[in-house]
Design a protein around this motif. Sequence first.
Motif, mmCIF file in Angstrom:
data_model
loop_
_atom_site.group_PDB
_atom_site.id
_atom_site.type_symbol
_atom_site.label_atom_id
_atom_site.label_comp_id
_atom_site.label_asym_id
_atom_site.label_seq_id
_atom_site.Cartn_x
_atom_site.Cartn_y
_atom_site.Cartn_z
ATOM 1 N N MET A 1 0.869 -1.294 0.109
ATOM 2 C CA MET A 1 -0.034 -0.061 -0.037
ATOM 3 C C MET A 1 0.938 1.386 -0.035
ATOM 4 O O MET A 1 2.041 1.376 0.604
ATOM 5 N N ASN A 2 0.360 2.305 -0.697
ATOM 6 C CA ASN A 2 1.040 3.633 -0.763
ATOM 7 C C ASN A 2 0.812 4.386 0.715
ATOM 8 O O ASN A 2 0.032 3.866 1.375
ATOM 9 N N ILE A 3 1.537 5.320 1.064
ATOM 10 C CA ILE A 3 1.363 6.158 2.278
ATOM 11 C C ILE A 3 -0.156 6.617 2.465
ATOM 12 O O ILE A 3 -0.539 6.511 3.649
ATOM 13 N N ILE A 4 -0.998 6.928 1.313
ATOM 14 C CA ILE A 4 -2.426 7.233 1.668
ATOM 15 C C ILE A 4 -3.128 6.210 1.973
ATOM 16 O O ILE A 4 -4.144 6.425 2.928
ATOM 17 N N ASP A 5 -2.761 4.915 1.570
ATOM 18 C CA ASP A 5 -3.517 3.711 1.730
ATOM 19 C C ASP A 5 -3.114 3.336 3.338
ATOM 20 O O ASP A 5 -4.225 3.005 3.986
ATOM 21 N N GLU A 6 -2.039 3.544 3.808
ATOM 22 C CA GLU A 6 -1.578 3.272 5.146
ATOM 23 C C GLU A 6 -2.495 4.219 5.969
ATOM 24 O O GLU A 6 -2.859 3.708 7.022
ATOM 25 N N LYS A 30 8.328 10.830 -5.079
ATOM 26 C CA LYS A 30 8.426 11.168 -3.789
ATOM 27 C C LYS A 30 8.121 12.764 -3.545
ATOM 28 O O LYS A 30 8.784 13.363 -4.383
ATOM 29 N N ILE A 31 7.683 13.030 -2.514
ATOM 30 C CA ILE A 31 7.362 14.545 -2.594
ATOM 31 C C ILE A 31 7.797 15.108 -1.419
ATOM 32 O O ILE A 31 8.346 14.583 -0.434
ATOM 33 N N MET A 55 3.744 12.951 9.615
ATOM 34 C CA MET A 55 5.038 13.441 8.867
ATOM 35 C C MET A 55 6.177 12.239 8.928
ATOM 36 O O MET A 55 6.798 12.068 7.897
ATOM 37 N N LYS A 56 5.993 11.628 10.213
ATOM 38 C CA LYS A 56 7.290 10.673 10.468
ATOM 39 C C LYS A 56 6.816 9.123 9.430
ATOM 40 O O LYS A 56 7.812 8.785 8.735
ATOM 41 N N ARG A 57 5.571 9.239 9.234
ATOM 42 C CA ARG A 57 5.257 8.045 8.314
ATOM 43 C C ARG A 57 5.589 8.324 6.746
ATOM 44 O O ARG A 57 6.013 7.431 6.132
ATOM 45 N N PHE A 58 5.343 9.562 6.359
ATOM 46 C CA PHE A 58 5.856 9.969 5.267
ATOM 47 C C PHE A 58 7.337 9.897 4.993
ATOM 48 O O PHE A 58 7.618 9.455 3.846
ATOM 49 N N GLN A 59 7.967 10.181 6.019
ATOM 50 C CA GLN A 59 9.519 10.251 6.006
ATOM 51 C C GLN A 59 9.938 8.820 5.783
ATOM 52 O O GLN A 59 10.711 8.644 5.043
ATOM 53 N N LEU A 60 9.305 7.967 6.315
ATOM 54 C CA LEU A 60 9.703 6.654 6.397
ATOM 55 C C LEU A 60 9.296 5.705 5.108
ATOM 56 O O LEU A 60 9.841 4.923 4.838
ATOM 57 N N ALA A 61 8.300 6.341 4.484
ATOM 58 C CA ALA A 61 8.025 6.088 2.961
ATOM 59 C C ALA A 61 8.868 6.615 1.785
ATOM 60 O O ALA A 61 8.573 6.517 0.466
ATOM 61 N N PHE A 109 12.830 13.388 14.486
ATOM 62 C CA PHE A 109 13.086 13.238 12.823
ATOM 63 C C PHE A 109 14.566 13.008 12.422
ATOM 64 O O PHE A 109 14.675 12.405 11.190
ATOM 65 N N GLY A 110 15.481 12.781 13.233
ATOM 66 C CA GLY A 110 16.842 12.908 12.895
ATOM 67 C C GLY A 110 17.479 14.463 12.482
ATOM 68 O O GLY A 110 16.545 15.339 12.190
ATOM 69 N N ALA A 111 18.783 14.336 12.431
ATOM 70 C CA ALA A 111 19.329 15.876 11.866
ATOM 71 C C ALA A 111 20.094 15.599 10.526
ATOM 72 O O ALA A 111 20.833 16.389 10.233
ATOM 73 N N ASP A 112 19.693 14.601 9.707
ATOM 74 C CA ASP A 112 20.326 14.495 8.733
ATOM 75 C C ASP A 112 19.463 15.026 7.305
ATOM 76 O O ASP A 112 18.721 15.800 7.450
ATOM 77 N N ALA A 113 20.130 14.481 6.151
ATOM 78 C CA ALA A 113 19.335 15.022 4.997
ATOM 79 C C ALA A 113 17.942 14.554 4.813
ATOM 80 O O ALA A 113 17.193 15.027 3.859
ATOM 81 N N GLU A 114 17.464 13.735 5.677
ATOM 82 C CA GLU A 114 16.096 13.094 5.446
ATOM 83 C C GLU A 114 14.922 14.193 5.971
ATOM 84 O O GLU A 114 13.884 13.858 5.753
#
Length: 418
Positions: A1-6, A30-31, A55-61, A109-114
Amino acid sequence: MNIIDELTWRGALNQQTDAEGLNKLVTDKKISLYCGVDPTGDSMHIGHLIPFMMMKRFQLAGHHPYILIGGATGAIGDPSGRNSERVLQTMEQVDANAEALAAQMTKLFGADAEVTMVNNYDWLSQISLLEFLRDFGKNFNLNTMLAKDVVASRLEVGISFTEFTYQILQSIDFLHLFEKHGVQLQIGGGDQWGNITAGIDLIHRMKGNQAEVYGLTIPLMLKADGTKFGKSAGGAVWLNPEKTSPYEFYQFWLNQDDRDVVKYLKYFTFLDENEIELLAQEVATQPEKRSAQKRLAEEVTTFVHGPAELKEAQKITEALFSGDLQDLNAQEISQAFGKMPTVELSPEPINVVELLVGTKISPSKRQAREDVSNGAITINGIRVTEVATMIDPKDHFDGQFVVIRRGKKKYFLGKVSQ
């Protein structure tokens, strides 16, 4: 499933400006997306956490979150959810709060490029009054602004021009992030719907209707008894460990109602559908095990505070359940009993009866002697049954605390003067 489905399966979607268009967008690429928080305080509480879990779920996706700290909007105040004007904070306080919130976001969320952290003071403070009126004010219809729920709800009691313009400033934020960073989606609570749609309207007016921008909100979360989620008996449950200790935080999740726990597992953990379904079956067939609550408490405490703090919270919980406090250190005692009734103690050894009477834990010497003789008193987890027993406050917990229990549930924390 994509992020919206999840998110749909998790029950985490409320309103969407264009559900079909957004679903196609996140399927095709990816947006970048954003969610904002104003620094009206120096910590978020768990109610704030809900949109940022999304937001975290979008990041993980694989999508790129922008976390907006409202250094400018926080200085004027959002009218949503209030029946009166906010008391304006000093800019020094706003800046200090913004720094504290940024640190919390970095931990989540971390401090890196993500992830990218931004502060809207950086661009809103550069707009002159004339620019604000000519370049942006002209794009807002007063009747439309008045019809927004967040404003309409305040018209009877009154709203200042300052708070009235909040939706314009938030709209400029979306425009700026779209222009400079390609951000296409804004996420927020249900009370932000008017502000989100105002931002999309501004982008379409200034960039054309072909600009692909979207908004979505999360549902209002209510407990099974109909009350608002996020409060405990002691008030708000904060992410700052100085305001709500990791032990108290862990206990909040551990004590959730069977009727709510599966919903919270979907909202606040990253467990997959199969694992949550197994936990849901345990809730239905073996609720006394409280397996779902334990897993919920473990997952959220680890996410917010980290594995070491989870381990400490579990250690305190086990010690209190067993009554064996000997392995706890002074910091853990402070977490466990910090909000219990507190009494002041001298560092000098004292007879147990004198201690009980002097701290008013027992109302009289006769009652104190009776309490001790009946085995109703434990000191630092050890039952005291002899009225001649001497208590040395320096014996345990680095000489800082004495934990006194009268009966089964009445705890008192003795703070030893240094």
